[in-house]
Design an enzyme around this catalytic site. Structure first.
Site, PDB file in Angstrom:
ATOM      1  N   LEU A  71      25.116  23.755 -34.142  1.00 61.50           N
ATOM      2  CA  LEU A  71      24.774  24.654 -35.154  1.00 61.50           C
ATOM      3  C   LEU A  71      25.023  24.781 -36.091  1.00 61.50           C
ATOM      4  O   LEU A  71      26.491  25.084 -35.786  1.00 61.50           O
ATOM      5  CB  LEU A  71      22.828  24.972 -35.394  1.00 61.50           C
ATOM      6  N   LYS A 177      39.238  33.715 -32.479  1.00 61.92           N
ATOM      7  CA  LYS A 177      39.689  32.630 -33.420  1.00 61.92           C
ATOM      8  C   LYS A 177      39.692  32.702 -35.394  1.00 61.92           C
ATOM      9  O   LYS A 177      40.543  32.580 -35.452  1.00 61.92           O
ATOM     10  CB  LYS A 177      38.182  31.893 -34.214  1.00 61.92           C
TER      11      LYS A 177
HETATM   12  N1  LIG Z   1      33.556  21.001 -40.012  1.00 61.74           N
HETATM   13  C1  LIG Z   1      34.582  21.900 -39.610  1.00 61.74           C
HETATM   14  O1  LIG Z   1      36.128  20.628 -39.381  1.00 61.74           O
HETATM   15  C2  LIG Z   1      34.316  22.927 -37.969  1.00 61.74           C
HETATM   16  C3  LIG Z   1      35.246  22.920 -37.045  1.00 61.74           C
HETATM   17  C4  LIG Z   1      35.766  24.011 -36.761  1.00 61.74           C
HETATM   18  C5  LIG Z   1      34.237  24.919 -36.510  1.00 61.74           C
HETATM   19  N2  LIG Z   1      33.306  24.866 -37.299  1.00 61.74           N
HETATM   20  C6  LIG Z   1      32.070  25.108 -36.819  1.00 61.74           C
HETATM   21  O2  LIG Z   1      31.502  24.499 -36.207  1.00 61.74           O
HETATM   22  C7  LIG Z   1      29.513  25.196 -36.581  1.00 61.74           C
HETATM   23  C8  LIG Z   1      29.133  23.073 -36.984  1.00 61.74           C
HETATM   24  O3  LIG Z   1      29.969  22.597 -38.207  1.00 61.74           O
HETATM   25  P1  LIG Z   1      29.217  21.633 -39.469  1.00 61.74           P
HETATM   26  O4  LIG Z   1      31.193  21.126 -39.332  1.00 61.74           O
HETATM   27  O5  LIG Z   1      28.970  20.371 -37.589  1.00 61.74           O
HETATM   28  O6  LIG Z   1      28.178  21.762 -39.611  1.00 61.74           O
HETATM   29  P2  LIG Z   1      27.649  20.804 -40.498  1.00 61.74           P
HETATM   30  O7  LIG Z   1      28.001  19.011 -40.134  1.00 61.74           O
HETATM   31  O8  LIG Z   1      26.489  21.083 -41.061  1.00 61.74           O
HETATM   32  O9  LIG Z   1      25.984  20.486 -38.363  1.00 61.74           O
HETATM   33  C9  LIG Z   1      25.147  21.155 -38.282  1.00 61.74           C
HETATM   34  C10 LIG Z   1      24.457  21.339 -37.666  1.00 61.74           C
HETATM   35  O10 LIG Z   1      23.273  22.189 -37.757  1.00 61.74           O
HETATM   36  C11 LIG Z   1      21.911  21.601 -38.083  1.00 61.74           C
HETATM   37  N3  LIG Z   1      21.202  22.309 -38.373  1.00 61.74           N
HETATM   38  C12 LIG Z   1      22.370  23.158 -39.504  1.00 61.74           C
HETATM   39  N4  LIG Z   1      19.948  23.691 -39.924  1.00 61.74           N
HETATM   40  C13 LIG Z   1      19.827  23.545 -39.381  1.00 61.74           C
HETATM   41  C14 LIG Z   1      18.259  23.675 -39.174  1.00 61.74           C
HETATM   42  N5  LIG Z   1      17.362  24.935 -40.408  1.00 61.74           N
HETATM   43  N6  LIG Z   1      17.731  24.008 -38.054  1.00 61.74           N
HETATM   44  C15 LIG Z   1      18.331  22.948 -37.161  1.00 61.74           C
HETATM   45  N7  LIG Z   1      19.187  22.557 -37.484  1.00 61.74           N
HETATM   46  C16 LIG Z   1      20.293  22.963 -38.696  1.00 61.74           C
HETATM   47  C17 LIG Z   1      21.754  20.225 -38.406  1.00 61.74           C
HETATM   48  O11 LIG Z   1      21.063  19.286 -39.037  1.00 61.74           O
HETATM   49  P3  LIG Z   1      21.117  18.395 -40.029  1.00 61.74           P
HETATM   50  O12 LIG Z   1      22.177  17.131 -39.094  1.00 61.74           O
HETATM   51  O13 LIG Z   1      19.479  18.134 -39.615  1.00 61.74           O
HETATM   52  O14 LIG Z   1      21.570  19.097 -41.061  1.00 61.74           O
HETATM   53  C18 LIG Z   1      23.521  19.831 -38.299  1.00 61.74           C
HETATM   54  O15 LIG Z   1      23.110  19.535 -36.797  1.00 61.74           O
HETATM   55  C19 LIG Z   1      29.648  25.634 -37.703  1.00 61.74           C
HETATM   56  O16 LIG Z   1      29.239  26.754 -37.441  1.00 61.74           O
HETATM   57  C20 LIG Z   1      31.744  25.599 -38.568  1.00 61.74           C
HETATM   58  O17 LIG Z   1      31.713  26.726 -39.324  1.00 61.74           O
HETATM   59  C21 LIG Z   1      33.514  23.782 -37.954  1.00 61.74           C
END
Ligand SMILES: NC(=O)c1ccc[n+]([C@@H]2O[C@H](COP(=O)([O-])OP(=O)(O)OC[C@H]3O[C@@H](n4cnc5c(N)ncnc54)[C@H](OP(=O)(O)O)[C@@H]3O)[C@@H](O)[C@H]2O)c1
Length: 313
Positions: A71, A177
């Site tokens: 999440l 990290k």
């Molecule tokens: N993107 C990158 O390059 C990257 C790399 C390494 C680590 N990360 C980390 O990995 C994590 C996820 O990143 P991401 O890029 O995948 O983020 P994202 O695309 O914004 O996805 C976030 C997820 O969280 C859900 N979510 C957000 N608010 C919510 C709520 N209030 N209740 C229920 N579900 C909720 C979203 O659901 P919906 O689909 O309904 O919005 C989605 O499934 C973060 O902590 C980020 O820092 C990201």
């Protein structure tokens, strides 16, 4: 195994930018999965690959002994795990919770303690790598918690991670990290400064790129980012605002522990200046804009720093 002898599925909560490709790789390699996402439409590709789609997080916890959480942040995790309600203890008892989100070590330790108090097991498992490595199953997993539990997770994470490194007690994987991201942020700012320097000296940036790409400092990141500098293509791979957020957490962690970390402080200032220049959602290599602005303003100083810090909160 479940009571009727079938293999119990792995649960997956959060099918966003990172979670969806991770879960797809698990499904493709035959891991039985039960998935949930707030926006149900994102579950469709998983269903197509044979994963079970749950209506609620409760259903995931009812069916899976191991639940992976990807999440977006701490508030989303609290909401989905129903923390602070009577549902939370029932969710986590007897379960292994594998939290792959990027969260603070303090939050992670508190969640681990609560999970443990209710008879569950907690593994902190942030990943290094963005969407493309996630699609390729080539993330680097940093895992912290009980070492035997982490070892047992290795085969489950194999389709998702190119490498899994055990980092010690809960908190240490997130701190690892931070250490790795310190290098990333400073390296990208250094590359931008080198390209800016080269341009200012009248050098050809394509020749700069050719020398750098052929030399001992070339890496996957440097090749991607130097190409973006040459093309002035600041379309986002990792946003300036996310890099600033990461730099802020790292520099605050360094400060709190009395650790000298001047390079991340400087990088943080440059990223903040880039945000103030109106480029928060550009790629982090747009940090070159802050260097250009300093040169235009007469060189050395940090004229925009205070403004930038004010705006970025
Ligand atoms: N993107 C990158 O390059 C990257 C790399 C390494 C680590 N990360 C980390 O990995 C994590 C996820 O990143 P991401 O890029 O995948 O983020 P994202 O695309 O914004 O996805 C976030 C997820 O969280 C859900 N979510 C957000 N608010 C919510 C709520 N209030 N209740 C229920 N579900 C909720 C979203 O659901 P919906 O689909 O309904 O919005 C989605 O499934 C973060 O902590 C980020 O820092 C990201």
């Amino acid at each position: 195994m479940t009571m009727n002898g079938s293999v119990s599925p792995v649960g997956f909560l959060g099918l966003g930018v990172m979670g969806q490709p991770m879960a797809l790789n698990l499904a493709r390699t035959g891991t039985p999965l039960v998935v949930w996402n707030r926006t149900a439409a994102r579950c469709a590709p998983l269903r197509d690959l044979g994963a079970d789609v749950a209506e609620t997080p409760a259903e995931v916890f009812a069916r899976a002994r191991t639940v992976i959480v990807m999440l977006v942040d701490e508030a989303a995790i609290d909401a989905v795990l129903r923390r602070g309600t009577a549902e939370f203890p029932a969710f986590v008892a007897g379960r292994t919770l594998v939290v792959t989100s990027s969260i603070t070590p303090e939050y992670s330790r508190a969640l681990a303690a609560e999970v443990g108090a209710h008879g569950g097991t907690y593994v902190e498992a942030p990943v290094s790598g963005s969407r493309i490595p996630a699609e390729q199953g080539a993330l680097v997993g940093m895992l912290a918690g009980d070492e035997a539990v982490v070892e047992a997770l290795r085969p489950i994470l194999q389709p998702v991670c190119r490498a899994v490194v055990y980092c010690g007690p809960v908190g240490h994987a997130l701190l690892m990290k931070f250490a790795v991201n310190l290098f990333l942020n400073v390296m990208v700012a250094g590359l931008a400064e080198a390209a800016h320097f080269a341009g200012q000296q009248g050098l050809d940036l394509r020749q700069f790129q050719a020398v750098l790409d052929a030399g001992p400092m070339a890496s996957g990141v440097s090749r991607l980012k130097v190409a973006k500098l040459v093309e002035r293509d600041f379309s986002v791979q990792a946003a300036v605002s996310d890099a600033l957020n990461s730099a802020r957490m790292i520099s605050e962690t360094a400060r709190a522990s009395g650790t000298a970390a001047p390079l991340i402080d400087l990088t943080r200032a440059l990223l903040a200046e880039t945000v103030a220049l109106g480029a928060p959602r550009e790629d982090m290599i747009a940090v070159v804009r802050a260097l250009e602005a300093r040169t235009t303003a007469g060189g050395e100083g940090a004229p925009l720093q205070q403004l930038a810090e004010d705006r970025s909160g």
